[in-house]
Scaffold this motif. Structure first.
Motif, PDB file in Angstrom:
ATOM      1  N   ALA A   1       0.683  -1.114   0.038  1.00  0.00           N
ATOM      2  CA  ALA A   1       0.151  -0.117   0.077  1.00  0.00           C
ATOM      3  C   ALA A   1       0.832   1.317  -0.085  1.00  0.00           C
ATOM      4  O   ALA A   1       0.820   2.237   0.861  1.00  0.00           O
ATOM      5  N   ASP A   2       1.928   1.450  -0.860  1.00  0.00           N
ATOM      6  CA  ASP A   2       2.761   2.428  -0.899  1.00  0.00           C
ATOM      7  C   ASP A   2       3.610   2.402   0.343  1.00  0.00           C
ATOM      8  O   ASP A   2       4.254   3.614   0.412  1.00  0.00           O
ATOM      9  N   ASP A   3       3.624   1.729   1.161  1.00  0.00           N
ATOM     10  CA  ASP A   3       4.615   1.853   2.225  1.00  0.00           C
ATOM     11  C   ASP A   3       5.771   0.742   1.917  1.00  0.00           C
ATOM     12  O   ASP A   3       5.561  -0.372   2.068  1.00  0.00           O
ATOM     13  N   ARG A   4       6.884   1.479   1.768  1.00  0.00           N
ATOM     14  CA  ARG A   4       8.084   0.603   1.540  1.00  0.00           C
ATOM     15  C   ARG A   4       8.818   0.262   2.979  1.00  0.00           C
ATOM     16  O   ARG A   4       8.962   1.028   3.822  1.00  0.00           O
ATOM     17  N   ARG A   5       8.803  -1.123   3.211  1.00  0.00           N
ATOM     18  CA  ARG A   5       9.395  -1.471   4.429  1.00  0.00           C
ATOM     19  C   ARG A   5      10.916  -2.515   4.088  1.00  0.00           C
ATOM     20  O   ARG A   5      10.723  -2.975   3.085  1.00  0.00           O
ATOM     21  N   ARG A   6      11.981  -2.196   4.697  1.00  0.00           N
ATOM     22  CA  ARG A   6      13.049  -3.099   4.558  1.00  0.00           C
ATOM     23  C   ARG A   6      13.074  -3.896   5.969  1.00  0.00           C
ATOM     24  O   ARG A   6      13.429  -3.305   6.977  1.00  0.00           O
ATOM     25  N   LEU A   7      13.284  -5.123   5.563  1.00  0.00           N
ATOM     26  CA  LEU A   7      13.439  -6.224   6.457  1.00  0.00           C
ATOM     27  C   LEU A   7      15.004  -6.685   6.559  1.00  0.00           C
ATOM     28  O   LEU A   7      15.308  -6.843   5.444  1.00  0.00           O
ATOM     29  N   PRO A   8      15.227  -6.887   7.976  1.00  0.00           N
ATOM     30  CA  PRO A   8      16.618  -7.408   8.057  1.00  0.00           C
ATOM     31  C   PRO A   8      16.785  -8.876   7.273  1.00  0.00           C
ATOM     32  O   PRO A   8      17.720  -9.136   6.854  1.00  0.00           O
ATOM     33  N   PHE A   9      15.670  -9.519   7.442  1.00  0.00           N
ATOM     34  CA  PHE A   9      15.560 -10.976   6.906  1.00  0.00           C
ATOM     35  C   PHE A   9      14.337 -11.208   6.354  1.00  0.00           C
ATOM     36  O   PHE A   9      13.321 -10.746   6.853  1.00  0.00           O
ATOM     37  N   ALA A  10      14.000 -12.326   5.693  1.00  0.00           N
ATOM     38  CA  ALA A  10      12.761 -12.973   5.396  1.00  0.00           C
ATOM     39  C   ALA A  10      13.079 -14.434   5.238  1.00  0.00           C
ATOM     40  O   ALA A  10      14.126 -14.930   4.947  1.00  0.00           O
ATOM     41  N   ILE A  11      12.119 -15.370   5.683  1.00  0.00           N
ATOM     42  CA  ILE A  11      12.202 -16.791   5.478  1.00  0.00           C
ATOM     43  C   ILE A  11      11.841 -17.236   4.151  1.00  0.00           C
ATOM     44  O   ILE A  11      10.870 -16.526   3.511  1.00  0.00           O
ATOM     45  N   VAL A  12      12.476 -18.208   3.477  1.00  0.00           N
ATOM     46  CA  VAL A  12      12.110 -18.725   2.386  1.00  0.00           C
ATOM     47  C   VAL A  12      11.740 -20.142   2.522  1.00  0.00           C
ATOM     48  O   VAL A  12      12.460 -20.949   3.062  1.00  0.00           O
ATOM     49  N   SER A  13      10.449 -20.382   2.065  1.00  0.00           N
ATOM     50  CA  SER A  13       9.875 -21.677   2.240  1.00  0.00           C
ATOM     51  C   SER A  13       9.043 -22.181   0.899  1.00  0.00           C
ATOM     52  O   SER A  13       8.481 -21.378   0.380  1.00  0.00           O
ATOM     53  N   ASP A  14       8.801 -23.405   0.652  1.00  0.00           N
ATOM     54  CA  ASP A  14       7.891 -23.893  -0.202  1.00  0.00           C
ATOM     55  C   ASP A  14       6.715 -23.705   0.196  1.00  0.00           C
ATOM     56  O   ASP A  14       6.096 -24.437   1.218  1.00  0.00           O
TER      57      ASP A  14
END
Length: 332
Positions: free
Chosen positions: A49-62
């Motif tokens: 919603a036009d709100d840019r967030r920068r995350l230190p990490f994200a999980i990758v999963s199937d």
């Protein structure tokens, strides 16, 4: 999926590969059934919603199993890390979500504030009374399609199954599938409001040390909701009865995996119409009341057939072309 029950956002493996993002390491996460090792990526930019967030990490999963359950591709699970630092308004009857600065909502007529705290594993916790008992801590989980999940230890301690019909259900998550006990509670009290006839999943292997269960989307959607994680505040206002989303209860006994051409039986509930009609895991449903299963199954109204009133007769065609009739019932 918007999932307040997940501390971190999750990105589908296939999307990460398509974007050419290299994994940065591995991490152990805890799901409803236990621990699972997952890959992670670092320094992730997401825009909502036009709100840019920068995350230190994200999980990758199937997310294939979750996509199958929804009958459509799911590439992102937006976790608490996206919700933090914002005041988030949820309007379920109008299918809307709004973002504002944390601390910007101070309540008003009909709204009630509840403390929204963190558990030892960053779970979001809220207090509720189960079956008329003293308030207990529950995980506030927008990503759960189960109205209420409870540890079987709590169910036994409060004798919640006394005199109640019960069955089974399959509960899937990132760490696999577990079979749970299905029953109905007469009363759940939260935010000064009493919600009656609530379907419950009882879990033998409950993983949280801070909560005895969780409230999911069907129960949360009985309210207008404003959540401000940073301000540790959850604001609830009971939606007018005519505006509340229905608290759906399965009356077929099927646990189903959805594909563009068929429904595959993943679980047959004990004492259910599906069990009484001789259905087995691996069987397929290709037509329901003359309508074929296709890619629009979860986008239209056909998916609601399992939740129609008890006594409804449904005409199913299995993968061999055989017509099999099923009568829906309140089997738990």
């Amino acid at each position: 999926i918007l999932d307040s029950g997940s501390a971190a956002s999750i990105i589908n493996t296939r999307l990460v590969k398509r974007l050419g993002i290299a994994p940065s390491g591995k991490r152990i996460i805890r799901g409803t059934g236990g621990r699972v090792e997952v890959t992670e990526i670092s320094d992730v930019a997401l825009t909502v919603a036009d709100d840019r967030r920068r995350l230190p990490f994200a999980i990758v999963s199937d997310l294939a199993a979750i996509s199958s359950a929804f009958g459509r591709p799911i590439d992102l699970v937006l976790g608490e890390d996206i919700l933090a630092g914002r005041c988030v308004a949820l309007d379920f009857t109008q299918d809307r979500i709004g973002f504002a600065q944390t601390g910007s909502f101070a309540g008003g007529s009909g709204w009630r504030r509840l403390p929204l705290t963190h558990g030892t594993r960053r779970e979001l916790l809220v207090a509720a009374s189960i079956g008329g008992g003293s308030p207990v801590q529950l995980i506030f989980d927008l990503g759960s399609a189960n109205a209420l999940m409870l540890s079987t230890a709590l169910v036994a301690a409060q004798n919640l199954l006394a005199g109640k019909a019960r069955s089974t259900a399959a509960l899937g998550s990132l760490d696999g599938v577990q079979i749970v006990t299905a029953f109905v509670l007469d009363d759940v009290a939260i935010g000064g409001a009493h919600i009656v006839v609530v379907p419950v999943a009882g879990l033998d292997h409950w993983q949280s040390d801070s909560a005895v269960g969780s409230i999911g989307l069907p129960l949360i959607a009985q309210f207008d909701v404003i959540m401000d994680i940073t301000a540790e505040s959850l604001w609830l206002r009971p939606a007018p009865p005519k505006r509340r989303l229905p608290m759906l209860k399965d009356r077929s006994g099927f646990g189903l995996a959805v594909s563009p051409s068929a429904l595959t039986v993943a679980h047959v509930a004990a004492h259910s119409p599906a069990e009484m009609s001789g259905w087995s895991i691996g069987d397929q449903i290709v037509r329901i009341d003359g309508r074929p299963i296709n890619a629009s199954y979860t986008r239209g109204e056909l998916w609601r057939w399992r939740f129609l009133p008890a006594g409804t007769h449904v005409r199913l065609v299995d993968g061999s072309g055989i017509v099999r009739r099923l009568t829906l019932a309140d089997y738990y």
